[in-house]
Design a protein around this motif. Structure first.
Motif, PDB file in Angstrom:
ATOM      1  N   THR A  81      30.385  -9.607  21.700  1.00 29.52           N
ATOM      2  CA  THR A  81      30.045 -10.586  22.739  1.00 29.52           C
ATOM      3  C   THR A  81      29.929 -12.021  22.228  1.00 29.52           C
ATOM      4  O   THR A  81      29.630 -12.923  23.012  1.00 29.52           O
ATOM      5  N   GLY A  82      30.128 -12.247  20.928  1.00 26.41           N
ATOM      6  CA  GLY A  82      29.917 -13.584  20.402  1.00 26.41           C
ATOM      7  C   GLY A  82      30.864 -13.964  19.284  1.00 26.41           C
ATOM      8  O   GLY A  82      31.374 -13.104  18.553  1.00 26.41           O
ATOM      9  N   PHE A  83      31.092 -15.274  19.162  1.00 28.88           N
ATOM     10  CA  PHE A  83      31.864 -15.848  18.061  1.00 28.88           C
ATOM     11  C   PHE A  83      31.000 -16.951  17.474  1.00 28.88           C
ATOM     12  O   PHE A  83      30.708 -17.947  18.142  1.00 28.88           O
ATOM     13  N   TYR A  84      30.554 -16.754  16.230  1.00 23.17           N
ATOM     14  CA  TYR A  84      29.588 -17.658  15.617  1.00 23.17           C
ATOM     15  C   TYR A  84      30.201 -18.301  14.377  1.00 23.17           C
ATOM     16  O   TYR A  84      30.867 -17.626  13.577  1.00 23.17           O
ATOM     17  N   THR A  85      29.978 -19.595  14.213  1.00 24.61           N
ATOM     18  CA  THR A  85      30.479 -20.320  13.057  1.00 24.61           C
ATOM     19  C   THR A  85      29.318 -20.868  12.237  1.00 24.61           C
ATOM     20  O   THR A  85      28.191 -21.019  12.737  1.00 24.61           O
ATOM     21  N   ALA A  86      29.598 -21.162  10.966  1.00 24.82           N
ATOM     22  CA  ALA A  86      28.570 -21.685  10.064  1.00 24.82           C
ATOM     23  C   ALA A  86      29.242 -22.318   8.854  1.00 24.82           C
ATOM     24  O   ALA A  86      30.438 -22.106   8.600  1.00 24.82           O
ATOM     25  N   ASP A  87      28.448 -23.086   8.111  1.00 27.69           N
ATOM     26  CA  ASP A  87      28.967 -23.605   6.840  1.00 27.69           C
ATOM     27  C   ASP A  87      29.308 -22.453   5.905  1.00 27.69           C
ATOM     28  O   ASP A  87      30.331 -22.484   5.219  1.00 27.69           O
ATOM     29  N   TYR A  88      28.431 -21.431   5.912  1.00 23.20           N
ATOM     30  CA  TYR A  88      28.670 -20.232   5.111  1.00 23.20           C
ATOM     31  C   TYR A  88      28.143 -19.012   5.846  1.00 23.20           C
ATOM     32  O   TYR A  88      27.115 -19.081   6.532  1.00 23.20           O
ATOM     33  N   VAL A  89      28.847 -17.910   5.689  1.00 18.70           N
ATOM     34  CA  VAL A  89      28.336 -16.598   6.090  1.00 18.70           C
ATOM     35  C   VAL A  89      28.003 -15.839   4.819  1.00 18.70           C
ATOM     36  O   VAL A  89      28.845 -15.730   3.906  1.00 18.70           O
ATOM     37  N   PHE A  90      26.780 -15.317   4.730  1.00 16.44           N
ATOM     38  CA  PHE A  90      26.351 -14.515   3.582  1.00 16.44           C
ATOM     39  C   PHE A  90      26.327 -13.057   4.034  1.00 16.44           C
ATOM     40  O   PHE A  90      25.455 -12.645   4.800  1.00 16.44           O
ATOM     41  N   ASN A  91      27.298 -12.304   3.566  1.00 11.80           N
ATOM     42  CA  ASN A  91      27.547 -10.965   4.098  1.00 11.80           C
ATOM     43  C   ASN A  91      27.154  -9.869   3.120  1.00 11.80           C
ATOM     44  O   ASN A  91      27.553  -9.886   1.952  1.00 11.80           O
ATOM     45  N   SER A  92      26.395  -8.900   3.616  1.00  7.89           N
ATOM     46  CA  SER A  92      26.051  -7.727   2.789  1.00  7.89           C
ATOM     47  C   SER A  92      26.497  -6.431   3.452  1.00  7.89           C
ATOM     48  O   SER A  92      26.059  -5.354   3.057  1.00  7.89           O
ATOM     49  N   ILE A  93      27.362  -6.536   4.449  1.00 10.79           N
ATOM     50  CA  ILE A  93      27.883  -5.350   5.122  1.00 10.79           C
ATOM     51  C   ILE A  93      29.184  -4.933   4.455  1.00 10.79           C
ATOM     52  O   ILE A  93      30.119  -5.732   4.344  1.00 10.79           O
ATOM     53  N   LEU A  94      29.253  -3.692   4.016  1.00  4.74           N
ATOM     54  CA  LEU A  94      30.473  -3.161   3.413  1.00  4.74           C
ATOM     55  C   LEU A  94      31.306  -2.556   4.536  1.00  4.74           C
ATOM     56  O   LEU A  94      31.060  -1.439   4.983  1.00  4.74           O
ATOM     57  N   PHE A  95      32.283  -3.307   5.020  1.00  2.00           N
ATOM     58  CA  PHE A  95      33.047  -2.893   6.197  1.00  2.00           C
ATOM     59  C   PHE A  95      33.961  -1.704   5.903  1.00  2.00           C
ATOM     60  O   PHE A  95      34.144  -0.830   6.746  1.00  2.00           O
ATOM     61  N   VAL A  96      34.555  -1.683   4.723  1.00  2.37           N
ATOM     62  CA  VAL A  96      35.430  -0.567   4.328  1.00  2.37           C
ATOM     63  C   VAL A  96      35.078  -0.158   2.899  1.00  2.37           C
ATOM     64  O   VAL A  96      34.653  -0.981   2.097  1.00  2.37           O
ATOM     65  N   GLN A  97      35.251   1.124   2.609  1.00  3.67           N
ATOM     66  CA  GLN A  97      34.998   1.607   1.258  1.00  3.67           C
ATOM     67  C   GLN A  97      36.062   1.067   0.302  1.00  3.67           C
ATOM     68  O   GLN A  97      37.235   0.966   0.669  1.00  3.67           O
ATOM     69  N   PRO A  98      35.676   0.696  -0.909  1.00  2.74           N
ATOM     70  CA  PRO A  98      36.656   0.138  -1.852  1.00  2.74           C
ATOM     71  C   PRO A  98      37.731   1.157  -2.226  1.00  2.74           C
ATOM     72  O   PRO A  98      37.457   2.355  -2.332  1.00  2.74           O
TER      73      PRO A  98
END
Length: 384
Positions: free
Chosen positions: A135-152
């Protein structure tokens, strides 16, 4: 209708890494006027895990330490001893205490906002980081991500072991534990599946977290963890009557796979950023180092990703060597850890596991284990 909004910083994932970064931002006045969005699929409101780590003195999360130990027991067929950890203390923080503490601090800040919705994508466009939800599109100077979307995807020359564990917080009718001593590693259990040991973390004379831990490529059937916990309690602790107050299960990757530190203006943290040490799975203190570095760089107006220096590359090689030995079953893990703890002070071993040891420390650790096996593995990793 899709919501569009801009923030100075977006924290994607509100687990250990995300909330550690948020806490460090809240500690610095530089961020008081910065709009910060924390987003995750759901609020962290359950005691889903326990973090244990060693530390000198008091850390940022000292008010949350549920219990600590100055001494720990180490057991193996090859070597057993009661070890003094000074100047370190082995500390326990419960997940629910951590989540509540940081969330309560954040509620006092009008510039911090929480959103609970699954993250579908992150990326960089037009020199701006972005994050998407349904439901949203959010922008920022930086996104700090700790979600592992796919297994390596593990390529040739990389290893992937799983540190998987099941823990029970138990209560007994009679006092059976010494809350001043933890069992750091007990290798006296069967080693058939791979490196296997028990933790015993007493928080009172009648209560302890008992955890069955393995370093293997495959998980076990659910009933196997239960059977091993029951057997250990009876055989080694002499406990037959107890109540299970809390259960937890976890899986941590132990790998030399190179997780991306950043993709454009998306900075990866936690497991997704490779903060779990490849040879041990320990992550809590590495996350604290990472988030401290991020804050320091932002305050100085720098790109918030520290380039990997020779020290980091050195320890990455050490991790690869141990993973090589464990993966190919060249030497059992119980024999390796027993040799290291038998021939070195606990302080040196903990410095080594923290990636803070000197070259002299490293040489002493290396001299503790069979040279023929580890030197051959080191040559393989160096020239791969």
């Amino acid at each position: 209708m899709i919501i569009h909004a801009h923030y100075d910083y977006i924290i994607s994932g509100s687990g250990c890494a995300g909330l550690s970064l948020l806490m460090r931002m809240m500690e610095h006045s530089f961020f008081d006027d910065k709009k910060i969005l924390v987003i995750d699929k759901a609020e962290k409101n359950s005691n889903d895990r326990t973090w244990c780590f060693w530390e000198k003195g008091d850390g940022l999360f000292e008010p949350l330490v549920h219990h600590y130990w100055n001494e720990v027991n180490f057991y193996a067929d090859h070597y057993s001893n009661l070890l003094s950890l000074k100047p370190y203390r082995y500390k326990m923080i419960r997940g629910i205490d951590f989540y509540r503490y940081v969330q309560e601090q954040a509620k006092q800040k009008s510039n911090i906002h929480f959103l609970y919705e699954p993250v579908t994508a992150t990326g960089t466009k037009d020199d701006m980081a972005y994050l998407q939800t349904a439901t949203g599109f959010y922008t920022a100077d930086y996104v700090f991500n700790s979600i592992l979307f796919v297994q390596p995807v593990i390529s040739s020359g990389e290893y992937m072991l799983l540190q998987h564990f099941k823990g029970w917080l138990i209560e007994t009718e009679n006092p059976v534990f010494d809350p001043s001593q933890a069992t750091f590693m007990d290798f006296r259990v069967a080693q058939d599946a791979g490196t296997t040991f028990m933790y015993v973390l007493p928080v009172s004379s009648t209560s302890a977290l008992v955890e069955y831990t393995l370093f293997t490529e495959q998980l076990l059937p659910a009933e196997k963890y239960i059977a091993e916990l029951q057997s250990y309690l009876k055989k080694f602790l002499g406990i037959e009557r107890y109540n299970i107050i809390h259960e937890e299960f976890g899986i941590i990757p132990m790998t030399n796979h190179r997780f991306p530190g950043a993709e454009g203006r998306v900075i990866h943290m936690g497991i997704a950023g490779g903060q779990a040490k490849g040879s041990s799975g320990y992550a809590f203190q590495f996350i604290q180092k990472k988030t401290t570095s991020i804050v320091e760089h932002l305050v100085k107006g720098r790109f918030p990703l520290q380039h990997e220096g020779w020290v980091a590359r050195k320890f990455r090689l050490y991790d690869s060597v141990l993973l090589n030995v464990l993966h190919h079953r060249k030497l059992n893990g119980d024999a390796i850890f027993a040799a290291i703890f038998q021939r070195n002070s606990p302080e040196r071993v903990l410095r080594f596991l923290d990636n803070e040891s000197s070259l002299w420390d490293d040489l002493q650790i290396m001299n503790s284990v069979p040279t023929r096996i580890f030197l051959k593995a080191a040559m393989q990793e160096l020239f791969r």
